[in-house]
Write an enzyme that holds these catalytic residues in place. Sequence first.
Site, PDB file in Angstrom:
ATOM      1  N   ASP A 103       0.812  -1.210   0.000  1.00 35.30           N
ATOM      2  CA  ASP A 103       0.000   0.000   0.000  1.00 35.30           C
ATOM      3  C   ASP A 103       0.846   1.261   0.000  1.00 35.30           C
ATOM      4  OD1 ASP A 103      -2.108   1.744   0.150  1.00 35.30           O
ATOM      5  OD2 ASP A 103      -2.588   1.345   2.242  1.00 35.30           O
ATOM      6  N   ASP A 309      -1.787   5.826  -6.175  1.00 35.41           N
ATOM      7  CA  ASP A 309      -2.066   4.917  -5.061  1.00 35.41           C
ATOM      8  C   ASP A 309      -2.182   3.477  -5.565  1.00 35.41           C
ATOM      9  OD1 ASP A 309      -2.783   3.902  -2.581  1.00 35.41           O
ATOM     10  OD2 ASP A 309      -4.888   4.426  -2.812  1.00 35.41           O
TER      11      ASP A 309
END
Length: 429
Positions: A103, A309
């Site tokens: 992440d 992201d």
Amino acid sequence: MATVLSLLLVVLLSHAPSAFPATTTAATTGFRVAITRTHSPNSFTFKERFHRAVQRSRRRREVLKLANYSRHDVEAVFKWGDSEYLIELAVGTPMQPITAILDTGSDLIWTQCTPCIRCLPQPSPYYKPSTSSTYSVLPCSSPSCSGVGHRCNQKACQYDTSYGDNTETRGFLATETLTFGRKRVPGLTFGCGIWNNGTLSGSTGIVGLGRGTLSLPSQLHPRRFSYCLTPYNSSSTGHLFLGSKAKLGRRHRGGHVQTTPMLPSPSAVPFNTYYYLPIQGISLGRTLLPIPKTAFQIKKDGNGGMIIDSGTLLTIVDPAAFHVIVKKILSLVHLPVATSTDELLCFSWTPGLHRLPEMPDMVFHFDGADMVVPKDKYMISDPEEGLCLAIMSGEGTSILGNYMQQDMHILYDLKANSLSFADARCDQL
């Protein structure tokens, strides 16, 4: 709860060789780690998968917006588990395997561990710090403690992190040896989660790659890192590269390496986590879309702008940009409209009755770089159920999602503060 945590702390400390060691700087020359992806059950139809992806991406964006106002709300780990990318590593001495979500939108490295007040199901045994000779709990006086929402418990740093889908993890910050492939890295700060609630999409925790002090890149201090994500419908393996292994070489399809500077995070964003990109506009084919400049401006409160992201599936843009994109798509696609809202656009598509339209590349124009996105990366199609735009509308910070990042080698140069990218066959790197 406090009493139980105190008792468990005594247990954890009693098995640790040294309760409060000096922080170890983890240096590395470079290594690579395989990336796989989670998949939703085959029983889900295309329509169900797409709408679940919408819900996950919507929630992710909401949490990014909330994160500008709370130091305890971070990015969501989404419930349905088909948009996350996973890496395998090991913790402790002797090594105990874990599988964690990769992440770039969060910082903390953590895994579930025992003794456990509450643990979520996971595919491998829970990490047992009592069996590791290199595990040590950190004191509240450690500088690492300020890199996460925390409190003190008998002078030990107890973290408490809640995620946007109501997933929560609580436990103690500690140092431990982490192993990536054959590379062992001692002294990394990570979270030993002994109270966990929600879902982990079949993983054991998270490896944060954000810009905050507790992320993997921040702790390893590599000059750069990169990743290459395999396609959404593929079971092949991509890779994460750190340090000297992170480079854009000759193995990329067509075009040349593009580089754009990364913008500093607004002061309102906690922990300086996100990677902001200087987006200038979007084209479809040769047409520069008339998107207002205000659609991507970063506001003083931290909202606005665009981040990249790895944990969000769909790309999310400001409503003003979304409506311009939709208008252009509708002029190109002559299929029956199945869904057209202020947030989504989908078409009906019946094989034998409808032909998939020819559509030009979409281009994201950044400062000094153009990211070319072919049709199959901005439109999601299924031969039985439909064709949907892989872009949704959302106020706040825009997000370049991982669907558009498929088969693209993306390099984060932390020293030069720049992002580089090139088309690649991620399963062949």
